[in-house]
Design a protein around this motif. Structure first.
Motif, PDB file in Angstrom:
ATOM      1  N   THR B 173      98.320 -63.511   6.171  1.00  0.00           N
ATOM      2  CA  THR B 173      97.309 -63.956   5.212  1.00  0.00           C
ATOM      3  C   THR B 173      96.147 -64.637   5.929  1.00  0.00           C
ATOM      4  O   THR B 173      94.984 -64.375   5.637  1.00  0.00           O
ATOM      5  CB  THR B 173      97.937 -64.934   4.194  1.00  0.00           C
ATOM      6  N   PRO B 177      91.485 -59.904   5.847  1.00  0.00           N
ATOM      7  CA  PRO B 177      90.143 -60.017   5.256  1.00  0.00           C
ATOM      8  C   PRO B 177      90.083 -61.184   4.263  1.00  0.00           C
ATOM      9  O   PRO B 177      89.102 -61.929   4.227  1.00  0.00           O
ATOM     10  CB  PRO B 177      89.973 -58.682   4.535  1.00  0.00           C
ATOM     11  N   PHE B 178      91.152 -61.352   3.494  1.00  0.00           N
ATOM     12  CA  PHE B 178      91.230 -62.474   2.550  1.00  0.00           C
ATOM     13  C   PHE B 178      91.161 -63.810   3.295  1.00  0.00           C
ATOM     14  O   PHE B 178      90.441 -64.727   2.887  1.00  0.00           O
ATOM     15  CB  PHE B 178      92.535 -62.351   1.753  1.00  0.00           C
ATOM     16  N   GLN B 180      89.751 -64.426   6.105  1.00  0.00           N
ATOM     17  CA  GLN B 180      88.384 -64.646   6.577  1.00  0.00           C
ATOM     18  C   GLN B 180      87.543 -65.307   5.485  1.00  0.00           C
ATOM     19  O   GLN B 180      86.796 -66.237   5.754  1.00  0.00           O
ATOM     20  CB  GLN B 180      87.740 -63.304   6.965  1.00  0.00           C
ATOM     21  N   VAL B 181      87.689 -64.821   4.261  1.00  0.00           N
ATOM     22  CA  VAL B 181      86.930 -65.417   3.162  1.00  0.00           C
ATOM     23  C   VAL B 181      87.385 -66.857   2.936  1.00  0.00           C
ATOM     24  O   VAL B 181      86.564 -67.748   2.717  1.00  0.00           O
ATOM     25  CB  VAL B 181      87.082 -64.583   1.869  1.00  0.00           C
ATOM     26  N   LYS B 183      88.507 -68.941   5.152  1.00  0.00           N
ATOM     27  CA  LYS B 183      87.900 -69.776   6.189  1.00  0.00           C
ATOM     28  C   LYS B 183      86.436 -70.040   5.872  1.00  0.00           C
ATOM     29  O   LYS B 183      85.936 -71.153   6.044  1.00  0.00           O
ATOM     30  CB  LYS B 183      88.035 -69.101   7.554  1.00  0.00           C
ATOM     31  N   ALA B 184      85.751 -69.011   5.395  1.00  0.00           N
ATOM     32  CA  ALA B 184      84.341 -69.186   5.039  1.00  0.00           C
ATOM     33  C   ALA B 184      84.204 -70.233   3.934  1.00  0.00           C
ATOM     34  O   ALA B 184      83.308 -71.085   3.985  1.00  0.00           O
ATOM     35  CB  ALA B 184      83.743 -67.860   4.583  1.00  0.00           C
ATOM     36  N   ALA B 192      79.299 -69.580   0.817  1.00  0.00           N
ATOM     37  CA  ALA B 192      80.161 -68.470   0.407  1.00  0.00           C
ATOM     38  C   ALA B 192      79.789 -68.013  -1.000  1.00  0.00           C
ATOM     39  O   ALA B 192      79.730 -66.815  -1.281  1.00  0.00           O
ATOM     40  CB  ALA B 192      81.631 -68.884   0.471  1.00  0.00           C
ATOM     41  N   VAL B 193      79.486 -68.976  -1.869  1.00  0.00           N
ATOM     42  CA  VAL B 193      79.055 -68.627  -3.228  1.00  0.00           C
ATOM     43  C   VAL B 193      77.745 -67.854  -3.177  1.00  0.00           C
ATOM     44  O   VAL B 193      77.585 -66.827  -3.830  1.00  0.00           O
ATOM     45  CB  VAL B 193      78.878 -69.902  -4.093  1.00  0.00           C
ATOM     46  N   TYR B 197      80.540 -64.562  -3.296  1.00  0.00           N
ATOM     47  CA  TYR B 197      81.983 -64.706  -3.480  1.00  0.00           C
ATOM     48  C   TYR B 197      82.279 -65.621  -4.667  1.00  0.00           C
ATOM     49  O   TYR B 197      81.755 -66.726  -4.740  1.00  0.00           O
ATOM     50  CB  TYR B 197      82.642 -65.259  -2.218  1.00  0.00           C
ATOM     51  N   ARG B 198      83.125 -65.138  -5.573  1.00  0.00           N
ATOM     52  CA  ARG B 198      83.572 -65.996  -6.684  1.00  0.00           C
ATOM     53  C   ARG B 198      84.720 -66.823  -6.134  1.00  0.00           C
ATOM     54  O   ARG B 198      85.889 -66.434  -6.215  1.00  0.00           O
ATOM     55  CB  ARG B 198      84.030 -65.133  -7.854  1.00  0.00           C
ATOM     56  N   GLN B 201      88.378 -67.589  -7.551  1.00  0.00           N
ATOM     57  CA  GLN B 201      89.431 -66.565  -7.540  1.00  0.00           C
ATOM     58  C   GLN B 201      90.177 -66.556  -6.209  1.00  0.00           C
ATOM     59  O   GLN B 201      91.393 -66.356  -6.165  1.00  0.00           O
ATOM     60  CB  GLN B 201      88.818 -65.191  -7.806  1.00  0.00           C
ATOM     61  N   TYR B 202      89.438 -66.795  -5.130  1.00  0.00           N
ATOM     62  CA  TYR B 202      90.069 -66.814  -3.809  1.00  0.00           C
ATOM     63  C   TYR B 202      90.970 -68.034  -3.669  1.00  0.00           C
ATOM     64  O   TYR B 202      92.072 -67.975  -3.144  1.00  0.00           O
ATOM     65  CB  TYR B 202      89.005 -66.790  -2.710  1.00  0.00           C
ATOM     66  N   LEU B 205      94.200 -67.449  -5.661  1.00  0.00           N
ATOM     67  CA  LEU B 205      95.176 -66.581  -4.992  1.00  0.00           C
ATOM     68  C   LEU B 205      95.857 -67.344  -3.856  1.00  0.00           C
ATOM     69  O   LEU B 205      97.084 -67.257  -3.683  1.00  0.00           O
ATOM     70  CB  LEU B 205      94.497 -65.311  -4.462  1.00  0.00           C
ATOM     71  N   LEU B 209      99.885 -68.065  -3.573  1.00  0.00           N
ATOM     72  CA  LEU B 209     100.663 -67.691  -2.391  1.00  0.00           C
ATOM     73  C   LEU B 209     101.384 -68.906  -1.820  1.00  0.00           C
ATOM     74  O   LEU B 209     102.566 -68.855  -1.483  1.00  0.00           O
ATOM     75  CB  LEU B 209      99.744 -67.096  -1.316  1.00  0.00           C
TER      76      LEU B 209
END
Lengths: 251, 310
Positions: B173, B177-178, B180-181, B183-184, B192-193, B197-198, B201-202, B205, B209
Motif C-alpha cells: 500500500t 499509486p495509492f 503516492q497520493v 504521501k502527497a 493535492a486538492v 484529488y478528492r 476519499q483517499y 480508504l 485499510l
C-alpha cells in the motif's frame, strides 16, 4: 461575445463575521489573456482566489467558468474542469523527488490512484512525460532530488511544471514572484509568458514591473472592491489607483 | 534500491522470527507479532497520511470480540473467525472514518477517541461480550480443518504467516499509486486538492485499510490468548499503540515492529514492578519525544544516512 470570457463572476461577496473581505466583485477574464489582479495589502485578492477555486465558499454571488456555474463545486472538481491554482507559499511536495512531484499530477489520468495493491512501478510509464515537463522548466537534471532541497525560484518552476502536467485551460497564480531575486523573476516571467500562449492566466502579483510586462489586462482592487480595470497604461494613470497605492487622501 | 534494502531487512526479520522459538517462548512471540501488526496498521495512518487516531483500540478490541464470538458460540473455524474480525473492523472503520476524516489534527484525534469510547461502552453493556469477564476459553479449532493449532509452536508459525501477510499488504500500500497520493496528501494537502484529488476519499480508504489490519491483529490475538476482554477495547490500548509506533519510529516501515517488541518485552519482564510499569512507560515516552523524536528505527536510519553522506 459572452463566451469570449472564460471566467466571470457576478456580485461575488465574502463576509467573515461582519467583515466584508470581497464585495460585489464582477470579474471578466478573457480567454487566452494574462490577467493580473493587483491592489494594496488587504484588498481581497487572495480571498478572491480562494473563492474562485472554492477553497472558500462565497457568501453571495455566482462564478461561471466556460459558461458553467461552478459556485457549488468542490475544490478538487474545479481542478478537474481545467482550472488549476498555485499558492502564495510555494506548493510542492517537499519530501518527494522532483519526478514524483510532477508524476502526482500526471497519475490521476491513469485511473489507478486508489489501487493500493498495484506496484508503484506501474507509475514509471509516466516518467517520460514527467521528464519532458521538468525539462520545459529547466529542471530535468534534478529529477531525483527531493523538492525541499531546491532553491526558492526553482521550487516555483517545479510548481509550474506540476501545474502544467494537468494541461489546465486556466492557471491561477498567487504571487508567483513573491520572495524572488531578479534573475529568477526574469526566468519565471518568461516561463509564464510561454505557458500562457495556449492558456488563460489569472495572477495576483505585487511586483508592478512584472505586471506591466506580462499582463494584457489589470484589475485593481481596494478594500474588497474593484477600483479600476484596463491595460497597464490606463490603470497606472488612474488617479484613484495612484491614491490607493500612495495611501494619501481622505480616510 | 530502497526496495532491495527493505527486502533484505524483511528477510533478516523473517529468519530471526523463524528461529526465535528456540530461545523465547511462543506465546510471548505471538503477542509481539499481534501488537507489531497492530502498530504497523496504525502507522499506515499516522506515518503515511499524517492522521493521528486515538481510537484504534476499537478496531483491535472490536475484532477480538467478533472473532471470539463467532469461533466460540457459532462454532466457526479459526480462519473464518479471523476474517470475520477483520471484516467487522473494516466496516467499523468505514463508518467511524467517514465521520472522523472531516476533521483535522487534534480534532481528528478527539473524534476517534470519542467514537472509540462509544464502542467501549457498547462492549461493556452488550450481552455477547460477557461484560467484565470478556469472552473466555475461545477454542483453537484446527486451521482449515487440518492443522492442529493447540500446540503453541505450531500456532506461532501460523501467526507469523498472518503477520507477514498483513505486513506485506501495508508495504505494498505504501509503495503503490495509492500510497503516492497518500504521501502527497501528507506533504501538502491543499496542493493535492488543487491538483484535483478528492483527498477525503483517499483518507477514508487509508483509514479503512488501517482499521481492517488492526482488526486482523486483534482477532488473531483473541485466538492466541483464547480471550477477548475489555482491555483490548479500552482507551489505554489506543495509547499503547501510539507509544509503540513513536518508540519504533513513526513513518518508517519497520519502526512499529521494533516499538511493539520493546514495549511488550518491557511489560513482560517488568511485570514484577506492578503499576510501576506504567511510570516507566511514561518516562520512555517523554525521553523519546524529547531526545529521539524519530524513534529507534528513524534515528538509526538518519545515522546511517549521515554516515553514508560523509
Amino acid at each position: 461575445m459572452a463566451d469570449d470570457h472564460i471566467l466571470t463572476t457576478d456580485g461575488l461577496t465574502k463576509e467573515f463575521a461582519g467583515f466584508v473581505a470581497v464585495r460585489n466583485v464582477a470579474l471578466r477574464v478573457r480567454r487566452h489573456s494574462i490577467h493580473a489582479l493587483i491592489g494594496p495589502n488587504g484588498a481581497g485578492k487572495t480571498t478572491c482566489f480562494n473563492l474562485l477555486t472554492k477553497f472558500l465558499r462565497p457568501t453571495r454571488g455566482r462564478i461561471l467558468y466556460n459558461g458553467r456555474d461552478i459556485t457549488a463545486e468542490r475544490s478538487a472538481d474545479i481542478a478537474r474542469l481545467g482550472m488549476v491554482r498555485s499558492f502564495q507559499i510555494s506548493a510542492v511536495f517537499p519530501h518527494l523527488t522532483l519526478l514524483e512531484n510532477v508524476r502526482i499530477a500526471l497519475q490521476r489520468t491513469l485511473g489507478t490512484s486508489f489501487h493500493f495493491w498495484r506496484s508503484e512501478r506501474s507509475l514509471d510509464a509516466l516518467n517520460a512525460r514527467a521528464e519532458e515537463l521538468l525539462d520545459s522548466v529547466g529542471l530535468a537534471q534534478y529529477r531525483d532530488l527531493a523538492a525541499v532541497e531546491l532553491p526558492y525560484g526553482r521550487k516555483r518552476a517545479l510548481e509550474i511544471a506540476t501545474t502544467l502536467a494537468l494541461d489546465p485551460e486556466m492557471m491561477l497564480l498567487d504571487e508567483p514572484m513573491a520572495g524572488m531575486g531578479h534573475e529568477d523573476i526574469d526566468k519565471i516571467s518568461e516561463l509564464i509568458r510561454k505557458v500562457a500562449a495556449r492558456r488563460t492566466v489569472l495572477m495576483v502579483e505585487h511586483n508592478l514591473s512584472v505586471v506591466a510586462k506580462l499582463s494584457d489586462i489589470i484589475t485593481v482592487m481596494r478594500r474588497g472592491e474593484i477600483l479600476a480595470e484596463g491595460t497597464y497604461d490606463t490603470v497606472s494613470r488612474n488617479p484613484e489607483v495612484i491614491e490607493a497605492y500612495m495611501g494619501t487622501g481622505h480616510g | 534500491m530502497t526496495w532491495n534494502r527493505d527486502m533484505l531487512a524483511f528477510l533478516a526479520f523473517l529468519a530471526l522470527a523463524i528461529a526465535a522459538p528456540a530461545a523465547v517462548y511462543p506465546v510471548f512471540l505471538m503477542k509481539v507479532l499481534c501488537f507489531a501488526l497492530f502498530a504497523c496498521a496504525f502507522n499506515l495512518l499516522v506515518g503515511y497520511v499524517g492522521l493521528l487516531s486515538f481510537g484504534h483500540a476499537m478496531f483491535f478490541g472490536g475484532a477480538a470480540y467478533i472473532s471470539g464470538h463467532v469461533v466460540k458460540v457459532w462454532g466457526w473455524p479459526t480462519e473464518l473467525g479471523i476474517l470475520a474480525g477483520t471484516a467487522c473492523a473494516a466496516l467499523l472503520g468505514l463508518v467511524t472514518g467517514a465521520i472522523a476524516i472531516r476533521r483535522q489534527g487534534i480534532y481528528f484525534a478527539m473524534v476517534t477517541l470519542a467514537l472509540a469510547q462509544m464502542v467501549f461502552f457498547f462492549c461493556l453493556q452488550a450481552n455477547f461480550t460477557g461484560g467484565e469477564d470478556g469472552i473466555q476459553a475461545i477454542p483453537r479449532r484446527p486451521l482449515l480443518g487440518l492443522l492442529d493449532i493447540k500446540n503453541d509452536l505450531t500456532f506461532y508459525y501460523v501467526v507469523l504467516a498472518v503477520f507477514c501477510a498483513g505486513f506485506l499488504v501495508i508495504y505494498r500500500t505504501i509503495h503503490s499509486p495509492f500510497g503516492q497520493v497518500l504521501k502527497a496528501i501528507r506533504e501538502n494537502e491543499p496542493r493535492a486538492v488543487s491538483l484535483g484529488y478528492r483527498v477525503d476519499q483517499y483518507k477514508l480508504l487509508a483509514f479503512v485499510l488501517s482499521a481492517a489490519l488492526a482488526g486482523t491483529a486483534g482477532a488473531t490475538k483473541a485466538i492466541v490468548f483464547q480471550l477477548a476482554s475489555l482491555t483490548d477495547v479500552q482507551w489505554q490500548m489506543s495509547g499503547e499503540v501510539v507509544l509503540m509506533t513513536l518508540v519504533g519510529g513513526m513513518g518508517t516501515v519497520f519502526g512499529p515492529i521494533v516499538g511493539a517488541g520493546v514495549i511488550i518485552t518491557m511489560q513482560n519482564y517488568l511485570a514484577g514492578f506492578g503499576e510501576w510499569v506504567l511510570v516507566i512507560q511514561g518516562l520512555i515516552f517523554v525521553v523519546v519525544v524529547l531526545a529521539f523524536r524519530r524513534g529507534v528505527v528513524g534515528e538509526l536510519m538518519a545515522w546511517w544516512r549521515r554516515r553514508a553522506g560523509g
